[in-house]
Design a protein around this motif. Structure first.
Motif, PDB file in Angstrom:
ATOM      1  N   GLU A   1      38.681  14.210  48.870  1.00  0.00           N
ATOM      2  CA  GLU A   1      38.971  13.160  48.233  1.00  0.00           C
ATOM      3  C   GLU A   1      38.709  13.526  46.579  1.00  0.00           C
ATOM      4  O   GLU A   1      39.644  13.545  45.790  1.00  0.00           O
ATOM      5  CB  GLU A   1      38.185  12.005  48.495  1.00  0.00           C
TER       6      GLU A   1
ATOM      7  N   PHE B   1      40.209   8.190  42.829  1.00  0.00           N
ATOM      8  CA  PHE B   1      40.982   8.848  43.574  1.00  0.00           C
ATOM      9  C   PHE B   1      42.322   8.233  43.375  1.00  0.00           C
ATOM     10  O   PHE B   1      43.446   8.951  43.047  1.00  0.00           O
ATOM     11  CB  PHE B   1      40.763   8.968  44.894  1.00  0.00           C
ATOM     12  N   TYR B   2      42.500   7.065  43.699  1.00  0.00           N
ATOM     13  CA  TYR B   2      44.041   6.395  43.614  1.00  0.00           C
ATOM     14  C   TYR B   2      44.365   6.471  42.034  1.00  0.00           C
ATOM     15  O   TYR B   2      45.800   6.417  42.001  1.00  0.00           O
ATOM     16  CB  TYR B   2      44.037   4.910  44.263  1.00  0.00           C
ATOM     17  N   LEU B   3      43.566   6.268  41.148  1.00  0.00           N
ATOM     18  CA  LEU B   3      43.809   6.012  39.739  1.00  0.00           C
ATOM     19  C   LEU B   3      44.356   7.534  39.335  1.00  0.00           C
ATOM     20  O   LEU B   3      45.359   7.542  38.686  1.00  0.00           O
ATOM     21  CB  LEU B   3      42.749   5.630  39.050  1.00  0.00           C
TER      22      LEU B   3
ATOM     23  N   PHE C   1      45.930   9.648  41.046  1.00  0.00           N
ATOM     24  CA  PHE C   1      47.130   9.718  41.602  1.00  0.00           C
ATOM     25  C   PHE C   1      48.296   9.097  41.088  1.00  0.00           C
ATOM     26  O   PHE C   1      49.384   9.664  40.696  1.00  0.00           O
ATOM     27  CB  PHE C   1      47.184   9.322  43.022  1.00  0.00           C
ATOM     28  N   ILE C   2      47.837   7.759  40.538  1.00  0.00           N
ATOM     29  CA  ILE C   2      48.800   6.859  39.985  1.00  0.00           C
ATOM     30  C   ILE C   2      49.109   7.629  38.432  1.00  0.00           C
ATOM     31  O   ILE C   2      50.016   7.629  38.146  1.00  0.00           O
ATOM     32  CB  ILE C   2      48.389   5.622  39.628  1.00  0.00           C
TER      33      ILE C   2
ATOM     34  N   SER D   1      37.125   6.219  45.856  1.00  0.00           N
ATOM     35  CA  SER D   1      38.428   5.894  46.347  1.00  0.00           C
ATOM     36  C   SER D   1      39.200   5.231  45.317  1.00  0.00           C
ATOM     37  O   SER D   1      40.556   5.693  45.029  1.00  0.00           O
ATOM     38  CB  SER D   1      38.214   4.943  47.418  1.00  0.00           C
ATOM     39  N   PHE D   2      38.553   4.365  44.218  1.00  0.00           N
ATOM     40  CA  PHE D   2      39.358   3.800  43.325  1.00  0.00           C
ATOM     41  C   PHE D   2      39.754   4.832  42.113  1.00  0.00           C
ATOM     42  O   PHE D   2      40.937   5.046  41.916  1.00  0.00           O
ATOM     43  CB  PHE D   2      38.543   2.759  42.540  1.00  0.00           C
TER      44      PHE D   2
ATOM     45  N   THR E   1      41.296  14.316  43.638  1.00  0.00           N
ATOM     46  CA  THR E   1      41.185  13.874  42.382  1.00  0.00           C
ATOM     47  C   THR E   1      41.166  14.532  41.252  1.00  0.00           C
ATOM     48  O   THR E   1      41.904  14.412  40.209  1.00  0.00           O
ATOM     49  CB  THR E   1      39.795  12.848  42.234  1.00  0.00           C
TER      50      THR E   1
END
Lengths: 172, 173
Positions: B4, A19-21, A23-24, A16-17, B8
């Protein structure tokens, strides 16, 4: 059982980390692009305005001043050029007197300053004087070439001759 | 979970593509434009000081009025061949030389100069050698730059009299 659940939970958190990284990262790349585009646009505007200012004409007073100075500059340049190649002709007469044999009668002399050559038509009593005259002319400064073009005996039994001389550039 | 991971990869891929195909060319363009702007700004600064520089040059030139007036006399703004002819006639008669002929007067542009003109003519004088020497001395002192393309000296029927054929060249603007 509890340990397995914990391991699964940590793995899920890591994914999840990432994935967010990602996206950022995408978001930052996009923001960076728009910042570059906006900055570029403002630079283009400044270039256009500078270009317009450069194309503007100077005031008539400055134009007149510029014209006058350019004219003077050109005149000074041309004058310097003319002065550099100017010949002092009295010095040429002195040379003629100095390098003419006392026993030679100078009948005609043509000194061409553009072509840097001289035609010397003289008359002597004999060939010995003519030879001395040639030796004398050979000593002329900046002499490039000397040619005895014509020799003839006149009715009065004198030796008439034509010597052609050419010079290097500095014959002042 | 799979979705997910998929997103990514999409985000990372898209980010890298944008970075290479949009951001990098934009950055290059910006760098080029910044250089261009700097050049224009330098030109603008030069343009701003240009009138001041012109005034300074004008002031400096004012410090040499004598030299400038000499150049003006040597290279007058109009050809005026009659002034040269009058001058030569005056100097010839002052030195006991007779003007036999003035011929082939022409005004043309000087090949190496943009504005300079040259007046050419042939001048034939009669007289003695010392007179001619004095005449040349006077001409050398003239404020107008007088040149001779050719000087020809020859004997005449008279004992002491010589014939001087001069190809004269003077300049103007």
């Amino acid at each position: 059982m509890v340990k397995g659940e914990e391991i699964l939970k940590t793995k899920a958190e890591k994914k999840s980390f990432i994935f967010y990284l990602s996206f950022i990262f995408l978001l930052l790349v996009l923001i960076f692009y728009f910042i570059l585009a906006a900055f570029n646009q403002s630079i283009i505007k400044k270039i256009n305005s500078a270009q317009k200012q450069l194309q503007k004409d100077f005031s008539p007073e400055i134009k007149e001043l510029e014209k006058n100075i350019k004219e003077k500059e050109e005149k000074i340049k041309d004058f310097a050029f003319l002065l550099e190649k100017h010949i002092f002709y009295t010095k040429i007469l002195e040379l003629i007197k100095k390098y003419t044999h006392p026993k030679v009668l100078l009948k005609k002399l043509i000194w061409n300053f553009e072509e840097k050559n001289v035609e010397f038509l003289g008359e002597s009593d004999n060939f010995s004087v003519l030879a001395q005259q040639i030796l004398l002319l050979e000593q002329l400064p900046n002499l490039k070439e000397l040619a005895l073009d014509k020799v003839q005996i006149t009715k009065e039994q004198k030796v008439e001759f034509l010597v052609k001389l050419s010079f290097f550039s500095k014959e002042k | 979970m799979k979705t997910e991971r998929f997103y990514t990869l999409i985000f990372l891929g898209a980010g890298i593509l944008i970075l290479f195909f949009l951001n990098f060319p934009k950055y290059q363009q910006l760098k080029h434009n910044l250089q261009l702007l700097q050049d224009f700004q330098t030109s603008l600064q030069q343009r701003e000081v240009y009138p001041q520089q012109l005034r300074e040059i004008e002031e400096k030139l004012k410090e040499f009025p004598e030299e400038l007036s000499k150049i003006e006399s040597a290279l007058p703004s109009k050809p005026d061949p009659h002034h040269v002819l009058n001058y030569l006639q005056e100097k010839a008669s002052q030195n006991q030389l007779i003007i036999e002929k003035v011929e082939n007067l022409s005004v043309s542009s000087v090949p190496d100069s943009q504005k300079m003109k040259q007046i050419k003519f042939n001048l034939i004088l009669l007289g003695e050698l010392p007179s001619f020497e004095n005449f040349l001395k006077e001409v050398e002192k003239s404020s107008r730059l007088i040149e001779f393309e050719e000087i020809s000296i020859s004997k005449t029927q008279t004992e002491k009299e010589l014939k001087f054929e001069l190809k004269v060249k003077v300049y103007s603007y």
